[in-house]
Design a protein around this motif. Structure first.
Motif, PDB file in Angstrom:
ATOM      1  N   HIS A   1       0.835  -1.201   0.000  1.00  0.00           N
ATOM      2  CA  HIS A   1       0.000   0.000   0.000  1.00  0.00           C
ATOM      3  C   HIS A   1       0.876   1.261   0.000  1.00  0.00           C
ATOM      4  CE1 HIS A   1      -3.750   2.189   1.053  1.00  0.00           C
ATOM      5  NE2 HIS A   1      -2.921   2.991   1.698  1.00  0.00           N
ATOM      6  N   GLY A   2       1.850   1.292   0.900  1.00  0.00           N
ATOM      7  CA  GLY A   2       2.740   2.452   0.964  1.00  0.00           C
ATOM      8  C   GLY A   2       3.608   2.593  -0.278  1.00  0.00           C
ATOM      9  N   GLY A   3       4.102   1.473  -0.787  1.00  0.00           N
ATOM     10  CA  GLY A   3       4.922   1.508  -1.994  1.00  0.00           C
ATOM     11  C   GLY A   3       4.137   1.977  -3.208  1.00  0.00           C
ATOM     12  N   ASN A   4       2.890   1.539  -3.302  1.00  0.00           N
ATOM     13  CA  ASN A   4       2.041   1.971  -4.412  1.00  0.00           C
ATOM     14  C   ASN A   4       1.761   3.477  -4.316  1.00  0.00           C
ATOM     15  OD1 ASN A   4       0.454   1.679  -6.727  1.00  0.00           O
ATOM     16  ND2 ASN A   4      -1.379   1.301  -5.530  1.00  0.00           N
ATOM     17  N   GLY A   5       1.522   3.960  -3.112  1.00  0.00           N
ATOM     18  CA  GLY A   5       1.308   5.398  -2.937  1.00  0.00           C
ATOM     19  C   GLY A   5       2.545   6.202  -3.295  1.00  0.00           C
ATOM     20  N   LEU A   6       3.716   5.718  -2.878  1.00  0.00           N
ATOM     21  CA  LEU A   6       4.953   6.420  -3.198  1.00  0.00           C
ATOM     22  C   LEU A   6       5.261   6.352  -4.688  1.00  0.00           C
ATOM     23  CD1 LEU A   6       7.158   8.098  -2.019  1.00  0.00           C
ATOM     24  CD2 LEU A   6       8.384   6.030  -1.409  1.00  0.00           C
ATOM     25  N   ARG A   7       4.915   5.244  -5.336  1.00  0.00           N
ATOM     26  CA  ARG A   7       5.077   5.131  -6.791  1.00  0.00           C
ATOM     27  C   ARG A   7       4.248   6.208  -7.497  1.00  0.00           C
ATOM     28  NH1 ARG A   7       2.066   3.555 -10.763  1.00  0.00           N
ATOM     29  NH2 ARG A   7       0.424   2.910  -9.341  1.00  0.00           N
ATOM     30  N   THR A   8       3.047   6.446  -7.004  1.00  0.00           N
ATOM     31  CA  THR A   8       2.184   7.483  -7.587  1.00  0.00           C
ATOM     32  C   THR A   8       2.800   8.866  -7.388  1.00  0.00           C
ATOM     33  OG1 THR A   8       0.247   6.120  -7.158  1.00  0.00           O
ATOM     34  CG2 THR A   8      -0.141   8.452  -7.565  1.00  0.00           C
ATOM     35  N   VAL A   9       3.350   9.127  -6.216  1.00  0.00           N
ATOM     36  CA  VAL A   9       3.999  10.415  -5.949  1.00  0.00           C
ATOM     37  C   VAL A   9       5.200  10.601  -6.872  1.00  0.00           C
ATOM     38  CG1 VAL A   9       5.294  11.723  -4.209  1.00  0.00           C
ATOM     39  CG2 VAL A   9       3.171  10.570  -3.581  1.00  0.00           C
ATOM     40  N   ILE A  10       5.990   9.549  -7.048  1.00  0.00           N
ATOM     41  CA  ILE A  10       7.151   9.629  -7.952  1.00  0.00           C
ATOM     42  C   ILE A  10       6.686   9.941  -9.374  1.00  0.00           C
ATOM     43  CG2 ILE A  10       8.983   8.269  -9.046  1.00  0.00           C
ATOM     44  CD1 ILE A  10       9.309   6.826  -6.315  1.00  0.00           C
TER      45      ILE A  10
ATOM     46  N   ASP B   1       4.028  11.504 -10.272  1.00  0.00           N
ATOM     47  CA  ASP B   1       3.472  12.855 -10.345  1.00  0.00           C
ATOM     48  C   ASP B   1       4.542  13.941 -10.298  1.00  0.00           C
ATOM     49  OD1 ASP B   1       0.922  11.900 -10.543  1.00  0.00           O
ATOM     50  OD2 ASP B   1       0.368  12.319  -8.465  1.00  0.00           O
ATOM     51  N   TYR B   2       5.609  13.720  -9.554  1.00  0.00           N
ATOM     52  CA  TYR B   2       6.537  14.821  -9.296  1.00  0.00           C
ATOM     53  C   TYR B   2       7.920  14.681  -9.915  1.00  0.00           C
ATOM     54  CZ  TYR B   2       3.062  16.667  -6.173  1.00  0.00           C
ATOM     55  OH  TYR B   2       1.901  17.181  -5.675  1.00  0.00           O
ATOM     56  N   ALA B   3       8.326  13.506 -10.331  1.00  0.00           N
ATOM     57  CA  ALA B   3       9.635  13.366 -10.974  1.00  0.00           C
ATOM     58  C   ALA B   3       9.504  13.805 -12.430  1.00  0.00           C
ATOM     59  CB  ALA B   3      10.130  11.924 -10.877  1.00  0.00           C
ATOM     60  N   ARG B   4      10.247  14.820 -12.808  1.00  0.00           N
ATOM     61  CA  ARG B   4      10.115  15.393 -14.142  1.00  0.00           C
ATOM     62  C   ARG B   4      10.871  14.607 -15.212  1.00  0.00           C
ATOM     63  NH1 ARG B   4       5.833  18.459 -14.210  1.00  0.00           N
ATOM     64  NH2 ARG B   4       5.818  20.010 -12.562  1.00  0.00           N
ATOM     65  N   LYS B   5      12.065  14.184 -14.890  1.00  0.00           N
ATOM     66  CA  LYS B   5      12.893  13.506 -15.890  1.00  0.00           C
ATOM     67  C   LYS B   5      12.647  12.004 -15.843  1.00  0.00           C
ATOM     68  CE  LYS B   5      16.591  16.896 -15.605  1.00  0.00           C
ATOM     69  NZ  LYS B   5      17.992  17.115 -15.258  1.00  0.00           N
ATOM     70  N   ASP B   6      12.681  11.379 -17.007  1.00  0.00           N
ATOM     71  CA  ASP B   6      12.474   9.933 -17.089  1.00  0.00           C
ATOM     72  C   ASP B   6      13.531   9.168 -16.303  1.00  0.00           C
ATOM     73  OD1 ASP B   6      10.195  10.161 -18.612  1.00  0.00           O
ATOM     74  OD2 ASP B   6      11.250   9.946 -20.530  1.00  0.00           O
ATOM     75  N   ALA B   7      14.776   9.616 -16.380  1.00  0.00           N
ATOM     76  CA  ALA B   7      15.860   8.925 -15.669  1.00  0.00           C
ATOM     77  C   ALA B   7      15.666   9.035 -14.154  1.00  0.00           C
ATOM     78  CB  ALA B   7      17.213   9.500 -16.073  1.00  0.00           C
ATOM     79  N   THR B   8      15.291  10.198 -13.687  1.00  0.00           N
ATOM     80  CA  THR B   8      15.037  10.380 -12.260  1.00  0.00           C
ATOM     81  C   THR B   8      13.892   9.487 -11.799  1.00  0.00           C
ATOM     82  OG1 THR B   8      15.750  12.683 -12.432  1.00  0.00           O
ATOM     83  CG2 THR B   8      14.477  12.079 -10.477  1.00  0.00           C
ATOM     84  N   ARG B   9      12.830   9.480 -12.580  1.00  0.00           N
ATOM     85  CA  ARG B   9      11.671   8.642 -12.264  1.00  0.00           C
ATOM     86  C   ARG B   9      12.074   7.170 -12.210  1.00  0.00           C
ATOM     87  NH1 ARG B   9       8.906   9.727 -16.400  1.00  0.00           N
ATOM     88  NH2 ARG B   9       8.229  11.737 -15.631  1.00  0.00           N
ATOM     89  N   PHE B  10      12.878   6.738 -13.172  1.00  0.00           N
ATOM     90  CA  PHE B  10      13.318   5.349 -13.224  1.00  0.00           C
ATOM     91  C   PHE B  10      14.119   4.968 -11.979  1.00  0.00           C
ATOM     92  CE2 PHE B  10      16.731   2.353 -14.199  1.00  0.00           C
ATOM     93  CZ  PHE B  10      15.989   1.241 -14.574  1.00  0.00           C
TER      94      PHE B  10
ATOM     95  N   LEU C   1      14.355   6.489  -9.025  1.00  0.00           N
ATOM     96  CA  LEU C   1      13.568   6.561  -7.794  1.00  0.00           C
ATOM     97  C   LEU C   1      12.678   5.331  -7.641  1.00  0.00           C
ATOM     98  CD1 LEU C   1      12.519  10.320  -7.695  1.00  0.00           C
ATOM     99  CD2 LEU C   1      14.067   9.135  -6.111  1.00  0.00           C
ATOM    100  N   LYS C   2      12.076   4.890  -8.737  1.00  0.00           N
ATOM    101  CA  LYS C   2      11.241   3.690  -8.684  1.00  0.00           C
ATOM    102  C   LYS C   2      12.076   2.450  -8.405  1.00  0.00           C
ATOM    103  CE  LYS C   2       7.413   4.947 -11.712  1.00  0.00           C
ATOM    104  NZ  LYS C   2       6.748   4.563 -12.958  1.00  0.00           N
ATOM    105  N   MET C   3      13.271   2.373  -8.976  1.00  0.00           N
ATOM    106  CA  MET C   3      14.127   1.215  -8.707  1.00  0.00           C
ATOM    107  C   MET C   3      14.516   1.165  -7.228  1.00  0.00           C
ATOM    108  SD  MET C   3      14.435  -0.743 -11.224  1.00  0.00           S
ATOM    109  CE  MET C   3      12.789  -0.312 -11.744  1.00  0.00           C
ATOM    110  N   ALA C   4      14.867   2.316  -6.660  1.00  0.00           N
ATOM    111  CA  ALA C   4      15.195   2.364  -5.230  1.00  0.00           C
ATOM    112  C   ALA C   4      13.980   1.956  -4.388  1.00  0.00           C
ATOM    113  CB  ALA C   4      15.669   3.765  -4.848  1.00  0.00           C
ATOM    114  N   LEU C   5      12.811   2.405  -4.789  1.00  0.00           N
ATOM    115  CA  LEU C   5      11.580   2.044  -4.091  1.00  0.00           C
ATOM    116  C   LEU C   5      11.333   0.544  -4.164  1.00  0.00           C
ATOM    117  CD1 LEU C   5       8.841   2.702  -2.716  1.00  0.00           C
ATOM    118  CD2 LEU C   5       7.936   3.073  -5.028  1.00  0.00           C
ATOM    119  N   TYR C   6      11.432  -0.029  -5.350  1.00  0.00           N
ATOM    120  CA  TYR C   6      11.157  -1.463  -5.514  1.00  0.00           C
ATOM    121  C   TYR C   6      12.162  -2.327  -4.766  1.00  0.00           C
ATOM    122  CZ  TYR C   6       8.066   0.154  -9.275  1.00  0.00           C
ATOM    123  OH  TYR C   6       7.098   0.780  -9.999  1.00  0.00           O
ATOM    124  N   VAL C   7      13.436  -1.941  -4.810  1.00  0.00           N
ATOM    125  CA  VAL C   7      14.458  -2.712  -4.099  1.00  0.00           C
ATOM    126  C   VAL C   7      14.202  -2.661  -2.596  1.00  0.00           C
ATOM    127  CG1 VAL C   7      16.922  -2.756  -3.499  1.00  0.00           C
ATOM    128  CG2 VAL C   7      16.209  -2.564  -5.892  1.00  0.00           C
TER     129      VAL C   7
END
Length: 141
Positions: free
Chosen positions: A91-100, A102-111, A113-119
């Motif tokens: 639940h928390g990871g899915n919410g943080l994925r949505t925030v990432i 919404d707010y990460a502008r660059k594709d590389a940054t988004r990628f 941040l999501k990898m750090a979240l998933y790991v």
């Protein structure tokens, strides 16, 4: 004098995708539904946990190795804690994925941040599940 039709105002749409969707699927719909269902389940699980651990029978002063060993001797309480761990992390990871998203502008940054979240999600769920399943109440010093 210019009219409104002459002035075409182009406003950025908030939450609009920055790039066209490569494929159409219902992942975001299922993600949204999961958040609602897991949120309701977590309310029950967490309030039950707080009631049992902090309020009933003397509160937090009785929590020690013996209390945890007695509680986890029952498969019901292990399943309760396992469900709470998994649902809270997903639940928390899915919410943080949505925030990432919404707010990460660059594709590389988004990628990244999501990898750090998933790991971090996999590590926390794995470690918590390992502890719940391998806890030995009969450990000797």
């Amino acid at each position: 004098m210019a009219t409104t039709t002459d002035q075409q105002l182009v406003l950025a749409r908030p939450r609009a995708p920055r790039r066209p969707a490569a494929r159409r699927n219902n992942f975001e719909l299922y993600s949204w539904m999961f958040m609602r269902i897991s949120g309701m389940a977590l309310v029950i699980l967490v309030l039950g946990h707080l009631l049992i651990m902090n309020i009933l029978d003397g509160g937090v002063h009785r929590i020690n190795w013996g209390f945890v060993a007695g509680r986890w001797a029952s498969p019901f309480w292990r399943l309760w804690d396992l469900l709470m761990l998994w649902l809270a992390q997903l639940h928390g990871g899915n919410g943080l994925r949505t925030v990432i998203n919404d707010y990460a502008r660059k594709d590389a940054t988004r990628f990244w941040l999501k990898m750090a979240l998933y790991v971090s999600m996999v590590l926390i769920v794995s470690l918590g599940t390992l502890v719940i399943f391998t806890f030995d109440p009969n450990i000797t010093n």
